[in-house]
Design a protein around this motif. Structure first.
Motif, PDB file in Angstrom:
ATOM      1  N   LYS A 253      39.690  42.621  37.270  1.00 59.58           N
ATOM      2  CA  LYS A 253      39.872  41.186  37.504  1.00 59.58           C
ATOM      3  C   LYS A 253      40.969  40.945  38.546  1.00 59.58           C
ATOM      4  CE  LYS A 253      36.802  39.705  34.566  1.00 59.58           C
ATOM      5  NZ  LYS A 253      35.590  38.972  35.021  1.00 59.58           N
ATOM      6  N   ILE A 254      42.069  41.678  38.457  1.00 61.22           N
ATOM      7  CA  ILE A 254      43.149  41.525  39.434  1.00 61.22           C
ATOM      8  C   ILE A 254      42.688  41.989  40.810  1.00 61.22           C
ATOM      9  CG2 ILE A 254      45.458  42.307  40.095  1.00 61.22           C
ATOM     10  CD1 ILE A 254      46.065  42.567  37.075  1.00 61.22           C
ATOM     11  N   ALA A 255      41.998  43.139  40.857  1.00 56.45           N
ATOM     12  CA  ALA A 255      41.543  43.687  42.135  1.00 56.45           C
ATOM     13  C   ALA A 255      40.559  42.750  42.822  1.00 56.45           C
ATOM     14  CB  ALA A 255      40.911  45.060  41.918  1.00 56.45           C
ATOM     15  N   GLU A 256      39.641  42.156  42.051  1.00 57.33           N
ATOM     16  CA  GLU A 256      38.675  41.238  42.654  1.00 57.33           C
ATOM     17  C   GLU A 256      39.373  39.991  43.196  1.00 57.33           C
ATOM     18  OE1 GLU A 256      34.428  39.162  41.482  1.00 57.33           O
ATOM     19  OE2 GLU A 256      36.157  38.862  40.169  1.00 57.33           O
ATOM     20  N   LYS A 257      40.334  39.483  42.461  1.00 63.51           N
ATOM     21  CA  LYS A 257      41.085  38.303  42.926  1.00 63.51           C
ATOM     22  C   LYS A 257      41.785  38.623  44.247  1.00 63.51           C
ATOM     23  CE  LYS A 257      44.642  35.010  41.452  1.00 63.51           C
ATOM     24  NZ  LYS A 257      45.597  34.652  40.356  1.00 63.51           N
ATOM     25  N   ASN A 258      42.394  39.796  44.330  1.00 62.68           N
ATOM     26  CA  ASN A 258      43.041  40.215  45.573  1.00 62.68           C
ATOM     27  C   ASN A 258      42.044  40.344  46.714  1.00 62.68           C
ATOM     28  OD1 ASN A 258      45.597  40.327  44.483  1.00 62.68           O
ATOM     29  ND2 ASN A 258      45.602  42.543  44.170  1.00 62.68           N
ATOM     30  N   LYS A 273      35.210  41.728  63.340  1.00 64.02           N
ATOM     31  CA  LYS A 273      33.923  41.250  63.870  1.00 64.02           C
ATOM     32  C   LYS A 273      33.039  40.684  62.773  1.00 64.02           C
ATOM     33  CE  LYS A 273      30.030  42.797  66.737  1.00 64.02           C
ATOM     34  NZ  LYS A 273      29.443  43.949  67.457  1.00 64.02           N
ATOM     35  N   LYS A 274      32.855  41.462  61.698  1.00 65.43           N
ATOM     36  CA  LYS A 274      31.977  41.030  60.601  1.00 65.43           C
ATOM     37  C   LYS A 274      32.497  41.604  59.295  1.00 65.43           C
ATOM     38  CE  LYS A 274      27.158  40.925  59.001  1.00 65.43           C
ATOM     39  NZ  LYS A 274      25.755  41.313  59.275  1.00 65.43           N
ATOM     40  N   ILE A 275      32.467  40.784  58.252  1.00 63.72           N
ATOM     41  CA  ILE A 275      32.935  41.203  56.931  1.00 63.72           C
ATOM     42  C   ILE A 275      31.732  41.349  55.999  1.00 63.72           C
ATOM     43  CG2 ILE A 275      34.471  40.664  55.002  1.00 63.72           C
ATOM     44  CD1 ILE A 275      35.972  38.777  56.924  1.00 63.72           C
ATOM     45  N   TYR A 276      31.760  42.386  55.174  1.00 63.12           N
ATOM     46  CA  TYR A 276      30.683  42.641  54.212  1.00 63.12           C
ATOM     47  C   TYR A 276      31.243  42.546  52.793  1.00 63.12           C
ATOM     48  CZ  TYR A 276      28.674  44.763  58.431  1.00 63.12           C
ATOM     49  OH  TYR A 276      28.231  45.004  59.716  1.00 63.12           O
ATOM     50  N   HIS A 277      30.731  41.594  52.035  1.00 62.89           N
ATOM     51  CA  HIS A 277      31.124  41.434  50.628  1.00 62.89           C
ATOM     52  C   HIS A 277      30.116  40.488  49.982  1.00 62.89           C
ATOM     53  CE1 HIS A 277      33.710  40.089  47.168  1.00 62.89           C
ATOM     54  NE2 HIS A 277      33.944  41.388  47.159  1.00 62.89           N
ATOM     55  N   PRO A 278      29.667  40.775  48.755  1.00 65.83           N
ATOM     56  CA  PRO A 278      28.643  39.936  48.115  1.00 65.83           C
ATOM     57  C   PRO A 278      29.026  38.478  47.932  1.00 65.83           C
ATOM     58  CG  PRO A 278      28.835  42.038  46.984  1.00 65.83           C
ATOM     59  CD  PRO A 278      29.976  41.979  47.966  1.00 65.83           C
ATOM     60  N   SER A 279      30.315  38.161  48.003  1.00 67.72           N
ATOM     61  CA  SER A 279      30.744  36.771  47.828  1.00 67.72           C
ATOM     62  C   SER A 279      30.423  35.915  49.046  1.00 67.72           C
ATOM     63  CB  SER A 279      32.248  36.710  47.566  1.00 67.72           C
ATOM     64  OG  SER A 279      32.983  37.114  48.718  1.00 67.72           O
ATOM     65  N   LYS A 294      28.190  39.599  37.417  1.00 67.23           N
ATOM     66  CA  LYS A 294      29.186  38.773  36.719  1.00 67.23           C
ATOM     67  C   LYS A 294      30.462  38.636  37.542  1.00 67.23           C
ATOM     68  CE  LYS A 294      28.387  41.641  33.423  1.00 67.23           C
ATOM     69  NZ  LYS A 294      28.487  42.470  32.193  1.00 67.23           N
ATOM     70  N   GLY A 295      30.429  39.143  38.740  1.00 69.54           N
ATOM     71  CA  GLY A 295      31.552  39.070  39.664  1.00 69.54           C
ATOM     72  C   GLY A 295      31.143  39.741  40.957  1.00 69.54           C
ATOM     73  N   PHE A 296      31.939  39.582  42.007  1.00 73.14           N
ATOM     74  CA  PHE A 296      31.569  40.120  43.316  1.00 73.14           C
ATOM     75  C   PHE A 296      32.231  41.458  43.619  1.00 73.14           C
ATOM     76  CE2 PHE A 296      30.944  35.454  44.035  1.00 73.14           C
ATOM     77  CZ  PHE A 296      29.560  35.522  44.182  1.00 73.14           C
ATOM     78  N   GLY A 297      33.196  41.870  42.817  1.00 72.35           N
ATOM     79  CA  GLY A 297      33.798  43.175  43.001  1.00 72.35           C
ATOM     80  C   GLY A 297      34.951  43.190  43.982  1.00 72.35           C
ATOM     81  N   ALA A 298      35.612  44.342  44.067  1.00 77.07           N
ATOM     82  CA  ALA A 298      36.836  44.477  44.861  1.00 77.07           C
ATOM     83  C   ALA A 298      36.687  45.448  46.018  1.00 77.07           C
ATOM     84  CB  ALA A 298      37.984  44.916  43.957  1.00 77.07           C
ATOM     85  N   ILE A 299      35.442  45.767  46.386  1.00 76.06           N
ATOM     86  CA  ILE A 299      35.182  46.600  47.559  1.00 76.06           C
ATOM     87  C   ILE A 299      34.671  45.698  48.674  1.00 76.06           C
ATOM     88  CG2 ILE A 299      33.896  48.548  48.506  1.00 76.06           C
ATOM     89  CD1 ILE A 299      35.845  49.340  46.336  1.00 76.06           C
ATOM     90  N   LEU A 300      35.262  45.823  49.853  1.00 74.01           N
ATOM     91  CA  LEU A 300      34.781  45.076  51.014  1.00 74.01           C
ATOM     92  C   LEU A 300      34.817  45.980  52.230  1.00 74.01           C
ATOM     93  CD1 LEU A 300      37.332  43.965  53.082  1.00 74.01           C
ATOM     94  CD2 LEU A 300      37.971  42.995  50.866  1.00 74.01           C
ATOM     95  N   VAL A 364      40.260  47.464  47.245  1.00 71.70           N
ATOM     96  CA  VAL A 364      41.438  46.649  46.974  1.00 71.70           C
ATOM     97  C   VAL A 364      42.020  47.004  45.610  1.00 71.70           C
ATOM     98  CG1 VAL A 364      42.360  44.314  46.835  1.00 71.70           C
ATOM     99  CG2 VAL A 364      40.430  44.801  48.358  1.00 71.70           C
ATOM    100  N   GLY A 365      43.327  47.218  45.591  1.00 71.32           N
ATOM    101  CA  GLY A 365      43.995  47.574  44.349  1.00 71.32           C
ATOM    102  C   GLY A 365      44.607  46.380  43.653  1.00 71.32           C
ATOM    103  N   ILE A 366      45.606  46.657  42.814  1.00 70.19           N
ATOM    104  CA  ILE A 366      46.189  45.593  41.992  1.00 70.19           C
ATOM    105  C   ILE A 366      47.621  45.270  42.411  1.00 70.19           C
ATOM    106  CG2 ILE A 366      44.705  46.195  40.049  1.00 70.19           C
ATOM    107  CD1 ILE A 366      47.150  47.471  38.700  1.00 70.19           C
ATOM    108  N   GLU A 367      47.995  45.640  43.644  1.00 73.77           N
ATOM    109  CA  GLU A 367      49.311  45.282  44.142  1.00 73.77           C
ATOM    110  C   GLU A 367      49.406  43.765  44.329  1.00 73.77           C
ATOM    111  OE1 GLU A 367      48.029  49.180  46.265  1.00 73.77           O
ATOM    112  OE2 GLU A 367      47.138  47.241  45.755  1.00 73.77           O
ATOM    113  N   ASP A 368      50.601  43.286  44.597  1.00 79.49           N
ATOM    114  CA  ASP A 368      50.779  41.867  44.870  1.00 79.49           C
ATOM    115  C   ASP A 368      49.996  41.493  46.124  1.00 79.49           C
ATOM    116  OD1 ASP A 368      52.394  39.596  46.396  1.00 79.49           O
ATOM    117  OD2 ASP A 368      52.864  39.401  44.253  1.00 79.49           O
TER     118      ASP A 368
END
Length: 387
Positions: A253-258, A273-279, A294-300, A364-368
């Motif tokens: 949840k933290i990683a996806e928010k980041n 140039k172009k970003i790839y992410h299900p969101s 149930k979410g878009f995930g934290a990989i982009l 993406v990790g869970i850093e600030d």
């Protein structure tokens, strides 16, 4: 009182010690077990075949994916190899995506080159290509959704209906989303595979894989083969993986928010140039992702819009983002697909899969999030000055 099913799943395995009442299940670091007498074995006889610690883990992962059984292997790749070894026979046809993870592509290509199985690589998100491939009567269809590294999403329910009607077995790699954001077995998939090295463990300190299914006959067959070829996970790794799973939900949840915050930032950068992410509405399968995930995930991923010199300057200027392969840990990682995760694929094959020479993938990790943005901002600043 009703508890969230996933909370119960993660809680499984706790308080199972009947001897001393240990809250955390004990680790059984033994290779062999004595018999009760001649021709009278106990439940366990040899730990390659089964072990109490690994069995607890298998029950937990099976429960997380709403399965009826699972097998834990010594890597994600051995999990995939176990599936094809258990089910396919010489001459069988395997269908898989062109834009899958480089290690999976390499395995399937090497099996094709050895003449063990027939393999056909297709543009999986193009349903017409899938339907045409199904006319060739494949034994198995291997899928990724989202795909790695371009995050393409397919309609899993629709695809599995077509695959089932063709009498093929459907397999999907659910590593990028984990059970937190997607449960493919409930969407009609026959077999789910994970690189447990990634999100399920979450701490970048073990290698493991998993195969999960609702089909008891399949799990019995795959379990027999896992013992036969010796790809089961070590007991200590199983113990560590159980520990990692207990923080799976808050980590994701933290990683996806980041990740969502980083995407907004990247959209402002001229070197992107172009970003790839299900969101993103521009992403292949975005509307499907909104329904089946149930979410878009934290990989982009994103295509860098500059020279190779600028790319090198950008990557070398990062401090919080580590230039490394893998994904799913608590730390943020960035990788260059062409020279890292997909280096085993020829440039021609990569370009056919739309994986450019300047594609970067971020786990993406869970850093600030402010610290992560600051790190990217500094790297883009130096890249812009690098000519």
């Amino acid at each position: 009182m009703h508890y969230n099913k996933k909370t119960i799943s993660i809680h499984n395995g706790l308080n199972t010690d009947k001897q001393y009442g240990s809250v955390i299940p004990p680790i059984y670091l033994t290779t062999t077990y004595n018999f009760n007498g001649f021709n009278n074995p106990r439940k366990y006889d040899y730990s390659r075949k089964s072990n109490p610690t690994r069995d607890i883990l298998q029950n937990v992962i099976s429960s997380l994916e709403d399965g009826l059984g699972s097998i834990i292997t010594n890597s994600g790749m051995s999990a995939i190899y176990l599936i094809v070894t258990s089910i396919l026979k010489p001459g069988d046809l395997l269908i898989c995506p062109k834009d899958c993870y480089g290690g999976s592509y390499r395995l399937f290509k090497s099996l094709l080159n050895k003449g063990i199985y027939r393999v056909k690589f297709i543009t999986m998100y193009d349903k017409k290509k899938l339907l045409a491939a199904l006319l060739e009567k494949p034994k198995m269809v291997f899928m990724e959704s989202p795909s790695n590294p371009l995050l393409n999403v397919i309609d899993i329910v629709d695809y599995c209906n077509e695959i089932r009607n063709s009498k093929a077995i459907s397999v999907i790699d659910n590593t990028l989303l984990s059970p937190v954001f997607q449960n493919p077995l409930n969407l009609g998939v026959d077999l789910v595979v994970h690189s447990c090295t990634k999100y399920l463990n979450g701490h970048s300190d073990i290698i493991a894989g998993a195969v999960i299914t609702k089909n008891i006959k399949l799990i019995e067959k795959i379990s027999w083969w896992s013992n036969n070829i010796g790809v089961t996970s070590s007991v200590f790794d199983s113990y560590l993986l159980l520990r990692g799973i207990r923080t799976l939900y808050p980590r994701l949840k933290i990683a996806e928010k980041n990740a969502l915050i980083i995407i907004k930032y990247l959209q402002t950068q001229k070197l992107v140039k172009k970003i790839y992410h299900p969101s993103l509405s521009s992403n292949i399968g975005h509307n499907i992702a909104k329904i089946q995930q149930k979410g878009f995930g934290a990989i982009l991923s994103f295509d860098f819009y500059g020279s190779k010199k600028q790319l090198s300057c950008f990557l070398n200027s990062l401090k919080l983002f580590t230039l490394a392969e893998s994904l799913g840990g608590v730390e943020s990682l960035i990788s260059h697909s062409a020279t890292m995760t997909h280096a085993c694929i020829s440039r021609e094959e990569r370009l056919q899969a739309n994986i450019s020479d300047l594609l970067l993938r971020i786990s993406v990790g869970i850093e600030d999030s402010n610290d992560l943005i600051s790190d990217l901002d500094k790297a883009f600043f130096y890249a812009n000055k690098c000519h």
